[in-house]
Structure formats: structure tokens, C-alpha cells
Design a protein around this motif. Structure first.
Motif, PDB file in Angstrom:
ATOM      1  N   GLU A 113      -2.878  25.713  18.408  1.00 22.12           N
ATOM      2  CA  GLU A 113      -3.353  24.468  18.170  1.00 22.12           C
ATOM      3  C   GLU A 113      -4.844  24.711  17.386  1.00 22.12           C
ATOM      4  O   GLU A 113      -4.951  23.918  16.279  1.00 22.12           O
ATOM      5  CB  GLU A 113      -3.559  23.536  19.407  1.00 22.12           C
ATOM      6  CG  GLU A 113      -2.521  22.955  19.846  1.00 22.12           C
ATOM      7  CD  GLU A 113      -2.135  21.760  18.996  1.00 22.12           C
ATOM      8  OE1 GLU A 113      -2.950  20.560  19.010  1.00 22.12           O
ATOM      9  OE2 GLU A 113      -1.321  21.862  18.113  1.00 22.12           O
ATOM     10  N   ARG A 116      -4.353  25.710  14.117  1.00 24.04           N
ATOM     11  CA  ARG A 116      -3.882  24.554  13.114  1.00 24.04           C
ATOM     12  C   ARG A 116      -5.066  23.576  12.855  1.00 24.04           C
ATOM     13  O   ARG A 116      -5.153  23.178  11.622  1.00 24.04           O
ATOM     14  CB  ARG A 116      -2.670  23.727  13.922  1.00 24.04           C
ATOM     15  CG  ARG A 116      -2.459  22.372  13.538  1.00 24.04           C
ATOM     16  CD  ARG A 116      -1.776  21.698  14.459  1.00 24.04           C
ATOM     17  NE  ARG A 116      -1.329  20.255  14.151  1.00 24.04           N
ATOM     18  CZ  ARG A 116      -0.932  19.358  14.732  1.00 24.04           C
ATOM     19  NH1 ARG A 116      -0.576  19.452  16.278  1.00 24.04           N
ATOM     20  NH2 ARG A 116      -0.766  17.873  14.296  1.00 24.04           N
ATOM     21  N   TYR A 167       4.885  26.841  14.668  1.00 22.25           N
ATOM     22  CA  TYR A 167       3.635  26.490  13.784  1.00 22.25           C
ATOM     23  C   TYR A 167       3.568  26.880  12.691  1.00 22.25           C
ATOM     24  O   TYR A 167       2.988  26.398  11.626  1.00 22.25           O
ATOM     25  CB  TYR A 167       2.489  26.963  14.896  1.00 22.25           C
ATOM     26  CG  TYR A 167       2.030  25.900  15.926  1.00 22.25           C
ATOM     27  CD1 TYR A 167       0.708  25.114  15.726  1.00 22.25           C
ATOM     28  CD2 TYR A 167       2.947  25.701  17.205  1.00 22.25           C
ATOM     29  CE1 TYR A 167       0.622  24.143  16.862  1.00 22.25           C
ATOM     30  CE2 TYR A 167       2.669  24.558  17.874  1.00 22.25           C
ATOM     31  CZ  TYR A 167       1.337  24.195  17.907  1.00 22.25           C
ATOM     32  OH  TYR A 167       1.111  22.973  18.652  1.00 22.25           O
ATOM     33  N   PHE A 171       2.961  24.148   9.924  1.00 19.78           N
ATOM     34  CA  PHE A 171       1.506  23.806   9.742  1.00 19.78           C
ATOM     35  C   PHE A 171       1.259  25.020   8.457  1.00 19.78           C
ATOM     36  O   PHE A 171      -0.307  25.039   8.254  1.00 19.78           O
ATOM     37  CB  PHE A 171       0.509  23.903  10.919  1.00 19.78           C
ATOM     38  CG  PHE A 171       0.932  22.869  11.883  1.00 19.78           C
ATOM     39  CD1 PHE A 171       1.107  21.419  11.340  1.00 19.78           C
ATOM     40  CD2 PHE A 171       1.650  23.028  13.060  1.00 19.78           C
ATOM     41  CE1 PHE A 171       1.505  20.362  12.128  1.00 19.78           C
ATOM     42  CE2 PHE A 171       1.657  22.005  13.943  1.00 19.78           C
ATOM     43  CZ  PHE A 171       1.829  20.752  13.554  1.00 19.78           C
ATOM     44  N   ILE A 173       0.808  28.202   8.984  1.00 17.65           N
ATOM     45  CA  ILE A 173       0.021  29.316   9.413  1.00 17.65           C
ATOM     46  C   ILE A 173       0.660  30.669   9.330  1.00 17.65           C
ATOM     47  O   ILE A 173       1.815  30.982   9.873  1.00 17.65           O
ATOM     48  CB  ILE A 173      -0.249  29.269  11.177  1.00 17.65           C
ATOM     49  CG1 ILE A 173      -1.107  27.534  11.426  1.00 17.65           C
ATOM     50  CG2 ILE A 173      -1.123  30.385  11.697  1.00 17.65           C
ATOM     51  CD1 ILE A 173      -0.998  27.401  12.763  1.00 17.65           C
TER      52      ILE A 173
END
Length: 344
Positions: A113, A116, A167, A171, A173
Motif C-alpha cells: 500500500e 502504491r 499490486y 498499480f 509497481i
């Protein structure tokens, strides 16, 4: 680069911080100094690093504290994250399963998180050879299935790989997972066999050799682990343009996500490993032979050609040499456990 290293006071973490500082990176360390084993060893590792290369930032933060983790990312804005912190140990997970959920699942979610919301160029995280579980086809390839873990620890490591993939896909990553194979060397954890065996042999106490010493491990010296990490830092994964949904490659993705094995590729039977320990300590062990323990796998061996292709490096330090270096450190750090040598 500015690099955040979690588990910075741990075995692999301390060696990693030392290497990164020597390479000229700016390092921010994170550790919670928990009591899974004596925290003094963790403090001593940090002191060892500082004696070698000077001071570095070290935050005492628990991975499970989402607000504190996010605040650290917001303040430091790391370009790269090397996530090595975790609740380790296969056998400990049999009696303390919730510790693995707090650290390895909730803690890793907090790292994801934060990556992110405070974008990073590369997230490198520690997985484990234990994810191969019941798979008995060796050498283990990152293209093999890992759907049958034999311990909760292994299950959390597989979960980390899946969480990182989601993730990475959602996003963007860039995430690299590293499956470590039986890491050993100076400053190792006291719950691992090198210190346990060396201490028992030195003090003339019996040691437990499970599966009657017949199972094999792909021992990997700590310097080879760190060299691999150092070479991967500036190689964030790219989406694989050849990735096929009909025949998916388990080690890459249409997302910027990738897996590597890091192992010595030379599995050694536990009884051979013990004989080398006896040689370097110049003392015979008192051995209690026992059956295989729940959660243990029979044999491990890494297939690491992808790592060699990506970095031009593969682990190279032989077990005999690595154990010699480890025993030299062990005698220095644990002088009261030192047995007289035959030459003395």
C-alpha cells in the motif's frame, strides 16, 4: 539511490545494508527488534555495520503498523524498497501461526500500500524455497507450480508473491520476488542449523539430525545472496510481451512482476554438511538421529539460470569455504562456546 531496507537488523538485512552503503546508496533501515530470538544479536549486527561504513538511518517500526509505515514512506520517499522483514521459521509457525499473519501478510500489505501511494521504481521482496513444498521434482524451477506448501510460513511466502502480482498489475509497481535457498554465513539466526550445530558440537551437547541426515539442502552463502540483490536493484522487471494467457509462465507476467531463485545449485546431504562442521570445529558431534519433522521438505535444489541470464552472476561460494568463514565468525562472537582445537 535512496533505498529502504526492511528487516535491516536481520541476518540478510544487515549484510544488505552494509553492501548498499559501500556501493554509495543512501539507506533507510527499518526493523522492529522483536523477541523471536535475542534482540541483542540484532543490535550487534547494526553496530557491526556502523563500524564498517558509519551511521545510517534506522527506524524502529513494526510492519503491522500501517500508519507508521505510510508515514515513513511519505517522509523518506525511497526510490527502491528491499523488503526482507518477515516472521521466519518453519517450525515456529506450527505453534505461533498468528505471528505469520501479522508480519508476513498484514505487514506485506502495508508495504504494498505504501509503494502504491508513494510510488517506487522497484520493490524487491524476499520469498523462500519453501514455497515449492510437496514438489519433489528437482532442481526447483521458477516455472514449476507451487500449490502445495507444507507449512504456514511457506503459504505466507506464496501469498506474498500473489499479493505482489496483483499490486503490480493494478498499480504498475515493478516487483521482483526472490526465492532464497538455505542462506547461511556470519551473523546468521540462532534458530538456524549452523549456530545450533556449531554450539552443540563445541559444547559437547547432542544435536538433532532429522530424517536421519539423509535429506539435502541447497546451501547458499550470504555474500552470494547479497551480490544477487545488488545486481537486480537497477533491473526493475518489465511486462513480458510474450506472456500467454493460454499457457502462462509462472515466473513472469503481463504485469511488471518477476520471480528468481537464488541458490547454490549444489545440494548437500545434511550428514555431509555436519561432517564439514566437524572438520572446521576439529571436534566430533554427538548426534541424535530422528525422523523427518512436520513442515520440512526432503530435498531442495535451485535452478537459477534465469538469475544468471539477468545479472551475469550465479552463486559460487562452495559450502566448505562458506562454513569456514562462518565458524571463524562463530568463534569470535560466541567465545564461551568455543571448544579447544586439536592444534592448541
Amino acid at each position: 539511490m535512496k533505498i529502504l531496507v526492511t528487516g535491516a537488523a536481520g541476518f540478510i538485512g544487515a549484510h544488505c545494508v552494509l553492501r548498499l552503503l559501500r556501493d554509495g546508496h543512501s539507506v533507510v533501515g527499518l526493523d522492529n527488534f522483536n523477541h523471536y530470538y535475542d534482540p541483542q544479536l540484532k543490535h550487534d549486527r547494526v553496530q557491526w555495520v556502523r563500524e564498517q561504513v558509519g551511521d545510517f538511518q534506522l527506524a524502529t517500526v513494526d510492519l503491522a503498523h500501517a500508519t507508521a509505515i505510510d508515514a515513513l514512506f511519505a517522509r523518506e520517499q525511497p526510490q527502491v524498497v528491499i523488503h526482507l522483514a518477515a516472521q521466519a521459521g518453519v517450525r515456529y509457525s506450527l505453534d505461533n501461526p498468528r505471528a505469520y499473519l501479522d508480519s508476513n501478510l498484514n505487514g506485506f500489505l502495508n508495504i504494498l500500500e505504501s509503494c502504491r501511494h508513494h510510488p517506487v521504481e522497484h520493490l524487491i521482496y524476499a520469498s523462500s524455497s519453501s514455497v515449492y513444498g510437496a514438489n519433489q521434482h528437482t532442481p526447483y524451477s521458477v516455472k514449476d507450480g507451487v500449490n502445495h506448501p507444507l507449512s504456514l510460513y511457506a503459504a505466507t511466502k506464496k501469498a506474498n508473491e500473489l499479493m505482489a502480482h496483483s499490486y503490480s498489475y493494478l498499480f504498475g509497481i515493478p516487483c521482483t520476488g526472490l526465492r532464497f535457498f538455505t542462506v547461511y554465513g556470519p551473523w546468521g539466526r540462532p534458530d538456524m542449523s549452523p549456530i545450533q550445530f556449531a554450539r552443540a558440537i563445541s559444547e559437547g551437547e547432542p544435536l538433532k539430525l532429522f530424517n536421519y541426515g539423509e535429506h539435502q539442502r541447497d546451501f547458499t552463502y550470504i555474500d552470494d545472496i547479497i551480490e544477487s540483490i545488488a545486481r537486480l536493484i537497477d533491473q526493475p522487471p518489465q511486462a513480458n510481451p510474450q506472456w500467454d494467457r493460454e499457457q502462462p509462465d509462472p515466473a513472469s507476467s503481463m504485469a511488471p512482476w518477476r520471480l528468481f531463485n537464488i541458490g547454490g545449485q549444489q545440494p548437500v546431504a545434511l550428514k555431509t554438511y555436519l561432517a564439514l562442521m566437524e572438520k572446521h570445529l576439529a571436534q566430533k558431534a554427538i548426534v541424535e538421529l530422528l525422523p523427518l519433522q512436520p513442515g520440512d521438505v526432503l530435498n531442495t535444489c535451485a535452478e537459477a539460470s534465469d538469475l544468471a541470464q539477468a545479472t551475469g552472476f550465479q552463486p559460487r561460494i562452495e559450502l566448505d569455504e562458506g562454513l569456514g568463514r562462518f565458524i571463524a565468525w562463530f568463534r569470535d562472537y560466541y567465545p564461551t562456546a568455543r571448544a579447544p582445537l586439536a592444534a592448541e
